[in-house]
Design a protein around this motif. Structure first.
Motif, PDB file in Angstrom:
ATOM      1  N   ILE A  19       1.078  -1.268   0.431  1.00 51.24           N
ATOM      2  CA  ILE A  19       0.059  -0.595   0.079  1.00 51.24           C
ATOM      3  C   ILE A  19       1.032   1.377  -0.154  1.00 51.24           C
ATOM      4  CG2 ILE A  19      -1.655   1.450   0.872  1.00 51.24           C
ATOM      5  CD1 ILE A  19      -2.557  -1.074   2.512  1.00 51.24           C
ATOM      6  N   PHE A  20       0.730   1.899  -1.008  1.00 47.94           N
ATOM      7  CA  PHE A  20       1.711   3.076  -1.236  1.00 47.94           C
ATOM      8  C   PHE A  20       0.821   4.931  -0.982  1.00 47.94           C
ATOM      9  CE2 PHE A  20       3.047   0.356  -4.882  1.00 47.94           C
ATOM     10  CZ  PHE A  20       4.271  -0.160  -3.337  1.00 47.94           C
ATOM     11  N   GLY A  21       1.561   5.751  -0.152  1.00 45.00           N
ATOM     12  CA  GLY A  21       0.839   6.602  -0.365  1.00 45.00           C
ATOM     13  C   GLY A  21       0.736   7.230  -1.436  1.00 45.00           C
ATOM     14  N   ALA A  22       0.146   8.452  -2.030  1.00 42.47           N
ATOM     15  CA  ALA A  22       0.539   9.255  -3.459  1.00 42.47           C
ATOM     16  C   ALA A  22       0.790   9.779  -3.359  1.00 42.47           C
ATOM     17  CB  ALA A  22      -0.885  11.099  -3.224  1.00 42.47           C
ATOM     18  N   ASP A  23       2.106  10.032  -2.824  1.00 38.86           N
ATOM     19  CA  ASP A  23       3.772  10.731  -2.837  1.00 38.86           C
ATOM     20  C   ASP A  23       4.963   9.476  -2.733  1.00 38.86           C
ATOM     21  OD1 ASP A  23       2.764  13.186  -2.636  1.00 38.86           O
ATOM     22  OD2 ASP A  23       3.389  13.346  -0.930  1.00 38.86           O
ATOM     23  N   PRO A  48      -5.300   4.629 -10.253  1.00 32.87           N
ATOM     24  CA  PRO A  48      -6.062   3.723  -9.498  1.00 32.87           C
ATOM     25  C   PRO A  48      -5.965   4.166  -7.617  1.00 32.87           C
ATOM     26  CG  PRO A  48      -4.018   2.727 -10.004  1.00 32.87           C
ATOM     27  CD  PRO A  48      -4.732   3.109 -10.638  1.00 32.87           C
ATOM     28  N   ILE A  49      -6.126   5.905  -7.542  1.00 32.19           N
ATOM     29  CA  ILE A  49      -6.040   6.730  -6.044  1.00 32.19           C
ATOM     30  C   ILE A  49      -7.108   5.891  -5.153  1.00 32.19           C
ATOM     31  CG2 ILE A  49      -7.015   8.506  -6.652  1.00 32.19           C
ATOM     32  CD1 ILE A  49      -4.393   9.257  -5.357  1.00 32.19           C
ATOM     33  N   ARG A  50      -7.246   5.482  -3.748  1.00 34.12           N
ATOM     34  CA  ARG A  50      -8.117   5.045  -2.951  1.00 34.12           C
ATOM     35  C   ARG A  50      -8.455   6.780  -2.256  1.00 34.12           C
ATOM     36  NH1 ARG A  50     -10.591   0.120  -2.786  1.00 34.12           N
ATOM     37  NH2 ARG A  50      -9.903  -0.763  -4.766  1.00 34.12           N
ATOM     38  N   TYR A  51      -9.225   7.144  -1.347  1.00 34.13           N
ATOM     39  CA  TYR A  51      -9.956   7.619  -0.280  1.00 34.13           C
ATOM     40  C   TYR A  51     -10.199   6.964   0.826  1.00 34.13           C
ATOM     41  CZ  TYR A  51      -7.532  11.058  -4.401  1.00 34.13           C
ATOM     42  OH  TYR A  51      -7.265  11.467  -4.636  1.00 34.13           O
ATOM     43  N   LYS A  55     -11.712  11.376   2.709  1.00 34.92           N
ATOM     44  CA  LYS A  55     -10.449  12.792   2.398  1.00 34.92           C
ATOM     45  C   LYS A  55     -10.951  12.371   1.255  1.00 34.92           C
ATOM     46  CE  LYS A  55      -6.540  12.529   5.770  1.00 34.92           C
ATOM     47  NZ  LYS A  55      -5.654  12.112   5.560  1.00 34.92           N
ATOM     48  N   THR A  56     -10.375  13.299   0.795  1.00 35.28           N
ATOM     49  CA  THR A  56      -9.618  13.440  -0.950  1.00 35.28           C
ATOM     50  C   THR A  56      -8.598  14.449  -1.153  1.00 35.28           C
ATOM     51  OG1 THR A  56     -10.440  16.333  -0.483  1.00 35.28           O
ATOM     52  CG2 THR A  56     -12.414  14.835  -1.379  1.00 35.28           C
ATOM     53  N   ARG A  57      -7.499  14.263  -0.127  1.00 32.50           N
ATOM     54  CA  ARG A  57      -6.394  14.379  -0.117  1.00 32.50           C
ATOM     55  C   ARG A  57      -5.322  13.043   0.491  1.00 32.50           C
ATOM     56  NH1 ARG A  57      -4.729  19.192  -2.072  1.00 32.50           N
ATOM     57  NH2 ARG A  57      -2.751  18.587  -0.704  1.00 32.50           N
ATOM     58  N   ASP A  58      -4.635  12.933  -0.012  1.00 33.01           N
ATOM     59  CA  ASP A  58      -3.423  12.421   0.743  1.00 33.01           C
ATOM     60  C   ASP A  58      -4.481  10.484   0.257  1.00 33.01           C
ATOM     61  OD1 ASP A  58      -1.515  14.086   1.322  1.00 33.01           O
ATOM     62  OD2 ASP A  58      -2.483  14.726   2.773  1.00 33.01           O
ATOM     63  N   GLY A  59      -4.394  10.199  -0.414  1.00 30.96           N
ATOM     64  CA  GLY A  59      -4.884   9.295  -0.931  1.00 30.96           C
ATOM     65  C   GLY A  59      -3.723   7.809  -0.786  1.00 30.96           C
ATOM     66  N   LEU A  62      -3.281   0.962  -3.812  1.00 29.89           N
ATOM     67  CA  LEU A  62      -2.670  -0.326  -3.691  1.00 29.89           C
ATOM     68  C   LEU A  62      -1.755  -0.746  -4.671  1.00 29.89           C
ATOM     69  CD1 LEU A  62      -5.803  -1.880  -3.061  1.00 29.89           C
ATOM     70  CD2 LEU A  62      -4.931  -1.175  -1.457  1.00 29.89           C
ATOM     71  N   HIS A  63      -0.571  -1.436  -4.295  1.00 28.78           N
ATOM     72  CA  HIS A  63       0.357  -2.116  -5.673  1.00 28.78           C
ATOM     73  C   HIS A  63      -0.527  -2.765  -6.709  1.00 28.78           C
ATOM     74  CE1 HIS A  63       3.107  -5.553  -6.668  1.00 28.78           C
ATOM     75  NE2 HIS A  63       3.507  -4.547  -6.711  1.00 28.78           N
ATOM     76  N   ASP A  64      -0.883  -3.742  -6.545  1.00 28.99           N
ATOM     77  CA  ASP A  64      -1.210  -4.422  -7.388  1.00 28.99           C
ATOM     78  C   ASP A  64      -2.555  -3.813  -8.484  1.00 28.99           C
ATOM     79  OD1 ASP A  64      -0.452  -6.932  -6.156  1.00 28.99           O
ATOM     80  OD2 ASP A  64      -2.191  -7.859  -5.466  1.00 28.99           O
ATOM     81  N   GLU A  65      -3.452  -3.268  -7.881  1.00 28.05           N
ATOM     82  CA  GLU A  65      -3.818  -2.240  -8.958  1.00 28.05           C
ATOM     83  C   GLU A  65      -2.822  -1.441  -9.407  1.00 28.05           C
ATOM     84  OE1 GLU A  65      -7.241  -0.053  -6.405  1.00 28.05           O
ATOM     85  OE2 GLU A  65      -8.167  -2.021  -5.951  1.00 28.05           O
TER      86      GLU A  65
END
Length: 82
Positions: A19-23, A48-51, A55-59, A62-65
């Motif tokens: 699981i990675f942060g957006a940055d 494929p960013i998730r919140y 939240k609508t920032r700093d999503g 997921l690695h596989d996605e």
């Protein structure tokens, strides 16, 4: 008895569990945060960013996605020659 987990430990656990942060995702792909948000708005195949929790920032990503999205949105071949 439960053990408390610090924010830095949570970040480490998330990073090691795919699981990675957006940055982090932006850094891996060598794209800017603005570029990621533009790609996330693509109606056909959004980045494929998730919140979490409304939240609508700093999503999170997921690695596989992320791997599947990169495979669909990249071209295999030789580097460009100018």
């Amino acid at each position: 008895m439960t053990k408390s987990t610090s924010r830095s430990q949570v970040r480490l656990i998330a990073s090691t569990n795919a699981i990675f942060g957006a940055d982090e995702a932006c850094a891996m792909l060598h794209i800017s945060r603005d570029a990621m948000y533009r790609l996330a708005k693509d109606p056909d195949d959004p980045f494929p960013i998730r919140y979490i929790g409304g939240k609508t920032r700093d999503g999170i990503v997921l690695h596989d996605e992320l791997v599947a999205w990169v495979e669909r949105n990249s071209v295999v071949g030789s580097p460009r020659r100018d």
